[in-house]
Design a protein around this motif. Structure first.
Motif, PDB file in Angstrom:
ATOM      1  N   LEU A 250      -9.171   5.891  -0.362  1.00 21.73           N
ATOM      2  CA  LEU A 250      -8.792   4.834   0.563  1.00 21.73           C
ATOM      3  C   LEU A 250      -8.522   5.499   1.914  1.00 21.73           C
ATOM      4  O   LEU A 250      -7.582   6.262   2.046  1.00 21.73           O
TER       5      LEU A 250
ATOM      6  N   ILE B  21      -3.061   4.986  -5.851  1.00 23.26           N
ATOM      7  CA  ILE B  21      -4.279   5.093  -5.052  1.00 23.26           C
ATOM      8  C   ILE B  21      -4.774   6.533  -5.026  1.00 23.26           C
ATOM      9  O   ILE B  21      -5.966   6.799  -5.107  1.00 23.26           O
TER      10      ILE B  21
ATOM     11  N   TYR C  66       0.825  -1.208   0.000  1.00 23.52           N
ATOM     12  CA  TYR C  66       0.000   0.000   0.000  1.00 23.52           C
ATOM     13  C   TYR C  66       0.859   1.256   0.000  1.00 23.52           C
ATOM     14  O   TYR C  66       0.528   2.242  -0.657  1.00 23.52           O
TER      15      TYR C  66
ATOM     16  N   SER D 140      -6.903  -1.466  -4.162  1.00 19.98           N
ATOM     17  CA  SER D 140      -7.992  -0.730  -3.527  1.00 19.98           C
ATOM     18  C   SER D 140      -9.341  -1.045  -4.166  1.00 19.98           C
ATOM     19  O   SER D 140     -10.338  -0.418  -3.841  1.00 19.98           O
TER      20      SER D 140
END
Length: 162
Positions: free
Chosen positions: A96, A42, A35, A90
């Protein structure tokens, strides 16, 4: 020769204890690293992991890399992954928020990790990562997406369907 066998027999318990004490990065820390590495994608500021072959090799199992490469060849994509693979971390959430990562299970060679986050519209997403310990690191072998309607699908399933 006998001395060597005695020395090996005496040192073997220490060697086994040292192997057991090796601090392998946890599967959860690998998912958190994914991440972090994919933050640009993202936030819609760049390609992230899917646009960088070095990052792909770092985070995906060899088998999953082959499946993704085959899908890209079939799709005829030269400048990036197909649309349904551009954001596997995601699940195409508009935002997110409040990412939490927790272990589900772990063996010597495999693990499952749950990543949960808010989409920004109030809904929660749940992704389950199937991880393999490969080439000295935890790597993604598949992702299961729990959809808002209660159904689920997997990254490998999406690759096979295309």
């Amino acid at each position: 020769m006998k001395r060597i066998l005695v020395a090996v027999a005496c040192l073997l318990p220490f060697a086994l204890a040292a192997e057991a004490g090796i601090n392998r990065h946890s599967p959860e820390s690998a998912v958190k690293a994914i991440y972090a590495a994919d933050r640009a994608a993202i936030e819609d500021r760049g390609d992230g992991v899917m646009g960088d072959n070095m990052l792909r090799a770092r985070f995906f199992s060899r088998s999953l890399l082959r499946s993704i490469a085959a899908e890209e060849i079939i799709a005829g994509v030269r400048d990036g992954p197909p649309a349904d693979l551009r954001d596997p971390f995601s699940d195409h959430a508009p935002h997110l928020v409040a990412l939490s990562v927790a272990p589900i299970s772990e063996t010597r060679d495999g693990a499952k990790v749950l990543a949960e986050f808010a989409r920004g519209d109030g809904a929660r997403e749940r992704l389950t990562y199937a991880m393999l310990f490969e080439r000295g690191e935890w790597r993604i072998d598949d992702i299961t997406y729990a959809t808002l309607d209660g159904a689920s699908h997997t990254l490998r399933g999406m690759l096979a369907a295309n």
